[in-house]
Design a protein around this motif. Structure first.
Motif, PDB file in Angstrom:
ATOM      1  N   GLU A 384       0.832  -1.202   0.000  1.00 47.00           N
ATOM      2  CA  GLU A 384       0.000   0.000   0.000  1.00 47.00           C
ATOM      3  C   GLU A 384       0.865   1.250   0.000  1.00 47.00           C
ATOM      4  O   GLU A 384       0.543   2.246  -0.662  1.00 47.00           O
ATOM      5  CB  GLU A 384      -0.922  -0.017   1.218  1.00 47.00           C
ATOM      6  CG  GLU A 384      -1.999  -1.101   1.147  1.00 47.00           C
ATOM      7  CD  GLU A 384      -2.765  -1.254   2.451  1.00 47.00           C
ATOM      8  OE1 GLU A 384      -2.431  -0.522   3.416  1.00 47.00           O
ATOM      9  OE2 GLU A 384      -3.669  -2.105   2.520  1.00 47.00           O
ATOM     10  N   GLY A 385       1.982   1.210   0.721  1.00 50.49           N
ATOM     11  CA  GLY A 385       2.911   2.340   0.692  1.00 50.49           C
ATOM     12  C   GLY A 385       3.502   2.549  -0.683  1.00 50.49           C
ATOM     13  O   GLY A 385       3.699   3.680  -1.121  1.00 50.49           O
ATOM     14  N   THR A 386       3.756   1.441  -1.388  1.00 53.65           N
ATOM     15  CA  THR A 386       4.273   1.542  -2.751  1.00 53.65           C
ATOM     16  C   THR A 386       3.257   2.215  -3.663  1.00 53.65           C
ATOM     17  O   THR A 386       3.605   3.072  -4.489  1.00 53.65           O
ATOM     18  CB  THR A 386       4.618   0.143  -3.284  1.00 53.65           C
ATOM     19  OG1 THR A 386       5.600  -0.455  -2.437  1.00 53.65           O
ATOM     20  CG2 THR A 386       5.156   0.211  -4.698  1.00 53.65           C
ATOM     21  N   LYS A 387       1.988   1.844  -3.519  1.00 52.97           N
ATOM     22  CA  LYS A 387       0.930   2.456  -4.326  1.00 52.97           C
ATOM     23  C   LYS A 387       0.819   3.950  -4.048  1.00 52.97           C
ATOM     24  O   LYS A 387       0.461   4.740  -4.928  1.00 52.97           O
ATOM     25  CB  LYS A 387      -0.401   1.770  -4.049  1.00 52.97           C
ATOM     26  CG  LYS A 387      -0.498   0.358  -4.585  1.00 52.97           C
ATOM     27  CD  LYS A 387      -1.853  -0.261  -4.278  1.00 52.97           C
ATOM     28  CE  LYS A 387      -1.941  -1.690  -4.799  1.00 52.97           C
ATOM     29  NZ  LYS A 387      -3.253  -2.321  -4.466  1.00 52.97           N
ATOM     30  N   LEU A 388       1.113   4.353  -2.807  1.00 49.00           N
ATOM     31  CA  LEU A 388       1.043   5.762  -2.431  1.00 49.00           C
ATOM     32  C   LEU A 388       2.279   6.540  -2.858  1.00 49.00           C
ATOM     33  O   LEU A 388       2.347   7.758  -2.661  1.00 49.00           O
ATOM     34  CB  LEU A 388       0.849   5.896  -0.917  1.00 49.00           C
ATOM     35  CG  LEU A 388      -0.499   5.400  -0.369  1.00 49.00           C
ATOM     36  CD1 LEU A 388      -0.485   5.415   1.154  1.00 49.00           C
ATOM     37  CD2 LEU A 388      -1.642   6.265  -0.903  1.00 49.00           C
ATOM     38  N   TYR A 390       5.544   5.964  -1.866  1.00 53.04           N
ATOM     39  CA  TYR A 390       6.622   6.073  -0.889  1.00 53.04           C
ATOM     40  C   TYR A 390       7.850   5.332  -1.421  1.00 53.04           C
ATOM     41  O   TYR A 390       7.801   4.129  -1.689  1.00 53.04           O
ATOM     42  CB  TYR A 390       6.205   5.497   0.462  1.00 53.04           C
ATOM     43  CG  TYR A 390       5.023   6.196   1.103  1.00 53.04           C
ATOM     44  CD1 TYR A 390       4.777   7.547   0.871  1.00 53.04           C
ATOM     45  CD2 TYR A 390       4.159   5.508   1.934  1.00 53.04           C
ATOM     46  CE1 TYR A 390       3.692   8.190   1.455  1.00 53.04           C
ATOM     47  CE2 TYR A 390       3.069   6.132   2.527  1.00 53.04           C
ATOM     48  CZ  TYR A 390       2.836   7.476   2.275  1.00 53.04           C
ATOM     49  OH  TYR A 390       1.770   8.103   2.853  1.00 53.04           O
ATOM     50  N   SER A 393       9.114   2.228   0.554  1.00 54.35           N
ATOM     51  CA  SER A 393       8.222   1.083   0.373  1.00 54.35           C
ATOM     52  C   SER A 393       8.513   0.393  -0.950  1.00 54.35           C
ATOM     53  O   SER A 393       8.527  -0.839  -1.044  1.00 54.35           O
ATOM     54  CB  SER A 393       6.755   1.518   0.426  1.00 54.35           C
ATOM     55  OG  SER A 393       6.422   2.060   1.683  1.00 54.35           O
ATOM     56  N   LYS A 630       2.356   3.923   7.232  1.00 54.06           N
ATOM     57  CA  LYS A 630       3.000   3.068   6.236  1.00 54.06           C
ATOM     58  C   LYS A 630       4.426   3.505   5.936  1.00 54.06           C
ATOM     59  O   LYS A 630       5.307   2.672   5.692  1.00 54.06           O
ATOM     60  CB  LYS A 630       2.162   3.055   4.957  1.00 54.06           C
ATOM     61  CG  LYS A 630       0.753   2.513   5.170  1.00 54.06           C
ATOM     62  CD  LYS A 630      -0.082   2.627   3.913  1.00 54.06           C
ATOM     63  CE  LYS A 630      -1.477   2.065   4.120  1.00 54.06           C
ATOM     64  NZ  LYS A 630      -2.224   2.824   5.155  1.00 54.06           N
ATOM     65  N   GLN A 631       4.665   4.821   5.948  1.00 56.55           N
ATOM     66  CA  GLN A 631       6.002   5.301   5.666  1.00 56.55           C
ATOM     67  C   GLN A 631       6.982   4.878   6.757  1.00 56.55           C
ATOM     68  O   GLN A 631       8.104   4.452   6.487  1.00 56.55           O
ATOM     69  CB  GLN A 631       5.998   6.834   5.550  1.00 56.55           C
ATOM     70  CG  GLN A 631       6.475   7.326   4.204  1.00 56.55           C
ATOM     71  CD  GLN A 631       6.462   8.831   4.120  1.00 56.55           C
ATOM     72  OE1 GLN A 631       5.639   9.491   4.745  1.00 56.55           O
ATOM     73  NE2 GLN A 631       7.359   9.376   3.334  1.00 56.55           N
ATOM     74  N   SER A 713       4.359  12.886   6.963  1.00 57.93           N
ATOM     75  CA  SER A 713       3.724  14.127   6.562  1.00 57.93           C
ATOM     76  C   SER A 713       3.228  14.860   7.797  1.00 57.93           C
ATOM     77  O   SER A 713       3.146  14.313   8.884  1.00 57.93           O
ATOM     78  CB  SER A 713       2.552  13.828   5.621  1.00 57.93           C
ATOM     79  OG  SER A 713       1.558  13.106   6.329  1.00 57.93           O
TER      80      SER A 713
END
Length: 989
Positions: A384-388, A390, A393, A630-631, A713
């Motif tokens: 999910e972090g990759t999709k965002l 990051y 991630s 997630k980060q 963030s």
């Protein structure tokens, strides 16, 4: 008196009984062939021409006929079983049959590819007694190792010969074929080939009948019964074989049976026939297997009360007199229990590896389901972090990390969590297998659960500040109660972010202060932002029952570095405890962010009270019940793995080794590994030691700058991590190893055998390997020479070379090439190239054969009579029609500096342009072998990868500079490329 006393036909096979006058008659078993039962026809049609010829006229046919004749009088009549087994065997063989086009794709291995049913077809074409011999071979191969099974065969053959000859001497009567078989030699090497073929067939049948076989083994694992009680090897084998044949015959006929011994259960696991079962203990259970060959309704009852034994599963113990060259018979015991005798698919191996991993985590991995749910959700957080977007991630999930051990084991964990019924039951057994027998497989990690448990550093993964404080209070309250701590002796420090992205430390009590919990919030008088933030938060926290005061009103000093502790000269409110001191030490949490501090003298006690199991429970609850940042998750894991010492950490080395092996086995859907691999110390493997790269003590030798910066963030302000400012490359701790071909073959051999740790230095010239029902081949042997295959790129497929154990194939040091005689000059044409690429080598074929050169490999010396691994000198030959042209060393196509692969045109030259220089065509093998005199020649074998491969290898062997052309040739680019050479140049088109 007549020289022939009596000739009596045998009702069983038409063989003859005879008097001594015929005793020396020499029967040629190679000439004996019968029509196979029609139920077996599907087996024959699935075989390659080479295998079918070997089964009908070759060594295996002779072995089948000799054994069938020798044991004919010991075999019960089982027509129903023969029919049922033929039907099942044809079904299995046809499931993996290859059409002509599919077979050609395996090049030189075309005749050896596909299911090895050679010994089965040899038996089917040698009479019904030989089919029963094949069934015995399957029984022995199922439960015994190859050297042990071969030794048993040697002993029972010897004993049966003695029995036949003794009977003949006593009665003057014998079956012609039986007596002849008893007087003929049956070498141990041939017996080993017979066992090898049956062993390969078992693996093929297991893969086709995977579901039924898995269900059967789940049942048999719960049965504790010996095959029989005989202590003499010959008597025990004969009884087990005869009983299993008779009981299976009855079941096929619809007559229900009881399994009083383990012989019929061993037969069930070996013959892939699945009758309905009635299991008596621990409770009466009827299991319908719906096998159509048992249409008459025969049911096998098992689990009846028998003698209490220690061994698990169906087991067999025998003295093996012919296992070693010297010494007393070796008493060996084996079981078909899945923990000791099974082979595992890749997915099954990964499930067992999870068990080994959880065992290595100790108390933290005690709860299987919860631990694996967490592992699955951890990787989901990274995805999910990759999709965002990051970056960190992405480094843990993309690129080479897609094949990492983390990805593999997380996927396996997910499959476990969603499994149910028989699948969950099977996975639980695999997990248990890894826990019990894989204790040394992965080594012991320095810290369990990827180092996240140490003093609760996972607290930093929680996204919400208030939730982190609540969790630490949940930890602090029971600790304070056990140690009789007051509210002034244990407290929480946390990093609070202001709206202008600055931060300050604040404090909160871990247990109620008087009747309420207390906060020390920051309200710096020189900061308007801080003052407004204090006023707003004071109102909100007061509503929740918190007492809020200004930090400035307290005398608290944060020492640097953070683990030096805090200095607090006094607390307002109740008097301090007599043993209080102003020093407080970090106890639990994320020390730079949100952490629990305790009065100094109790710090070591808290470390003992907060166990890894409790920390793991907290970690799992964080992912189950709270919002995750997630980060932060990616950065904490990335930090741990970037600084890991991969070259010395046995746990990480083992995990990387698993991902390396899995990358290869994922390309071989029918391949399997020996379960005994779990008992090895993977980090000590020879192939692993030789592929470890030098790793710098800091960040693998790559320059990295360490700078403090916020990871989150403004919506989730918190971080005290010192992060690495990098190019976001995948950590080396996650990447699979890059293997040379020798290392790859050594790795495959270790997993295939479960025990052989072969030094890659012994395998430097190996081009292929055969083991069980699998052939593994260097990609260079199966690809067009234009494909720049990489070292360690191995292709695998179902097949067998007919040699027992593991065989490694190497080419001769100096392969031969045909010499062109002067009288062959009319066959050689030298035509000028007309600009059209075509294939003039359609009669070309590649063939595999062996010289007599063979060398055993030193895998373990126990004085045994059989080699478990060997190097075979192998000829990879090219033929034109039936004419031999050359033997090849294909590895030179990948390594020679004389090879050039011409790149495709990127200059936009016209497609219809013709070569400007003269090019002479080579349209025959004689034209290539007979040295062309022209400076530039072209072998026209367009679209024929086998001919192009052979031509490239021959050109290198003859010393020519060689240009391999792509499918779409730009002749202008070719002119420029060819002009760079000064001598003869041959292009492969």
């Amino acid at each position: 008196m007549s020289s022939i006393n009596r000739l009596i036909p045998s009702l069983a096979s038409g063989s003859l009984e005879l008097a001594p006058a015929l005793a020396n008659f020499n029967f040629d078993f190679a000439l004996w062939k019968v029509a196979p039962p029609k139920e077996f026809e599907g087996v024959g049609s699935a075989l390659s021409t080479y295998r079918r010829d070997d089964a009908e006229t070759g060594t295996l046919h002779t072995i089948a006929r000799k054994l069938g004749a020798l044991f004919e009088k010991k075999v019960p009549w089982t027509p129903a079983l023969t029919k049922a087994y033929g039907t099942r065997a044809s079904e299995i063989a046809q499931a993996l049959s290859l059409d002509e086009r599919g077979r050609k794709s395996y090049g030189v291995f075309a005749n050896r590819a596909g299911a090895d049913a050679t010994s089965l077809w040899a038996a089917a074409t040698s009479g019904t007694s030989a089919i029963s011999i094949h069934l015995l071979a399957c029984l022995l191969a199922r439960i015994w190792d190859a050297p042990e099974a071969t030794s048993i065969w040697v002993e029972i053959v010897k004993r049966r010969k003695e029995e036949v000859l003794a009977d003949f001497d006593e009665t003057d009567f014998a079956h012609l074929a039986t007596l002849s078989a008893a007087r003929q030699d049956l070498p141990r090497a041939q017996i080993a080939e017979w066992d090898n073929s049956a062993r390969a067939w078992l693996q093929v049948a297991d893969s086709v009948k995977k579901k039924q076989q898995t269900q059967l083994m789940l049942i048999l694992d719960n049965v504790q019964v010996p095959v029989n009680g005989k202590i003499d090897t010959y008597d025990s084998v004969m009884e087990a074989w005869s009983n299993s044949l008779e009981q299976m015959e009855a079941l096929v006929q619809g007559i229900s049976q009881q399994a009083t011994n383990g012989d019929i259960l061993l037969a069930l696991s070996s013959w892939h026939l699945f009758p309905d079962l009635t299991v008596v203990t621990p409770s009466l259970t009827h299991i319908r297997q719906n096998d159509p060959v048992f249409g008459s309704g025969g049911v096998l009852t098992l689990g009846l009360q028998g003698p209490v034994v220690q061994e698990k599963g169906v087991h067999w113990s025998l003295p093996l007199a012919y296992l070693r060259h010297y010494g007393a018979p070796v008493v060996a015991g084996r079981s078909i229990c899945s923990e000791s005798r099974s082979r595992l698919s890749l997915q099954e191996l990964l499930q067992a590896t999870l068990g080994s991993l959880l065992q290595a985590w100790g108390a933290a991995g005690k709860d299987t389901l919860r631990s694996l749910r967490w592992l699955s959700s951890l990787y989901q957080v990274l995805l999910e972090g990759t999709k965002l977007g990051y970056d960190e991630s992405s480094t843990l999930t993309k690129g080479s990390a897609k094949h990492s051990w983390l990805a593999l084991l997380s996927e396996a964990a997910h499959l476990y969590t969603i499994s149910h019924g028989l699948e969950r039951q099977h996975n639980d057994k695999l997990i248990s297998l890894g826990r019990k027998h894989g204790k040394t497989f992965l080594g012991t990690p320095d810290e369990p659960v990827f180092g996240l448990l140490a003093q609760g550093k996972f607290i930093d993964m929680m996204a919400d500040e208030e939730e982190r404080i609540k969790l630490l209070r949940k930890v602090g309250e029971p600790l304070a109660e056990k140690l009789w701590l007051g509210s002034s002796q244990i407290f929480i420090r946390y990093k609070h972010y202001l709206s202008d992205s600055t931060w300050v430390y604040e404090y909160a009590t871990a247990i109620p202060y008087n009747t309420s919990k207390k906060r020390r919030a920051d309200a710096k008088t020189n900061s308007v932002t801080a003052l407004r933030d204090f006023e707003r938060r004071e109102a909100l926290l007061t509503i929740t029952g918190e007492c809020v005061s200004r930090r400035e009103d307290q005398h608290i000093e944060d020492l640097f570095p953070a683990d030096a502790g805090l200095y607090r000269p006094h607390w307002d409110g109740p008097p301090s405890y007599p043993d209080s001191t102003p020093w407080y030490r970090f106890a639990f949490g994320a020390i730079e962010d949100t952490a629990l501090f305790v009065i100094e003298k109790h710090k070591s006690v808290i470390d003992l009270l907060q166990t890894p199991e409790q920390n793991a429970t907290l970690l799992y609850s964080v992912f189950e019940d709270y919002q995750i940042n997630k980060q932060t998750v990616a950065h904490i894991l990335g930090w741990n793995w970037r600084f890991a010492r991969v070259d010395v950490d046995p746990h990480l080395k083992s995990l990387k080794a698993i991902s390396t092996a899995a990358m290869m086995f994922r390309h071989f859907p029918y391949a399997s590994v020996d379960v005994r691999i779990l008992q090895q110390k993977l980090f000590n493997a020879s192939w692993l030691r030789t592929c470890l790269s030098s790793v710098d003590s800091e960040l693998h030798g790559k320059p990295m700058t360490l700078v403090p910066y916020a990871l989150h963030s403004s919506a989730n302000h918190h971080s005290g991590l010192v992060a690495m400012k990098t190019n976001y490359e995948t950590p080396k701790a996650l990447e699979p190893y890059a293997l040379s071909e020798a290392q790859a073959f050594a790795c495959l051999a270790m997993f295939e055998s479960g025990q052989h740790d072969i030094d890659p230095g012994q395998l430097t010239d190996v081009m292929a390997m055969s083991s069980g029902n699998s052939i593994y081949v260097s990609a260079a042997l199966l690809a067009d020479p234009y494909d720049d295959t990489q070292p360690g790129d191995i292709r695998g497929f179902i097949g067998n070379l007919g040699r027992p154990g593991i065989s490694f194939l190497v080419p001769p040091k100096a392969p031969l090439t045909k010499e062109v005689s002067i009288d062959e000059w009319p066959l050689i044409e030298r035509n000028e190239f007309d600009g059209r690429l075509s294939d003039h080598f359609q009669d070309t074929s590649l063939h595999l054969s062996f010289t007599t050169a063979e060398s055993p490999l030193n895998v373990r010396f126990l004085g045994g009579q059989d080699f478990e691994a060997r190097i075979l000198e192998t000829l990879f030959s090219v033929y034109e029609g039936g004419r031999w042209i050359a033997d090849l060393n294909v590895s030179n196509v990948q390594t020679s500096t004389r090879i050039c692969r011409m790149a495709r045109c990127v200059s936009g030259h016209p497609a219809n342009i013709q070569p400007s220089s003269a090019i002479t065509c080579i349209d025959s093998w004689l034209g290539l072998v007979d040295a062309p005199e022209e400076r530039v020649s072209l072998v026209r074998a367009h679209g024929n990868w086998q001919a192009r491969l052979a031509a490239s290898s021959i050109c290198i062997a003859l010393g020519y500079d060689t240009i391999i052309l792509p499918d779409d040739v730009c002749w202008k680019c070719f002119d420029r490329k060819a002009s760079a050479y000064h001598g003869h140049v041959i292009a492969i088109g």
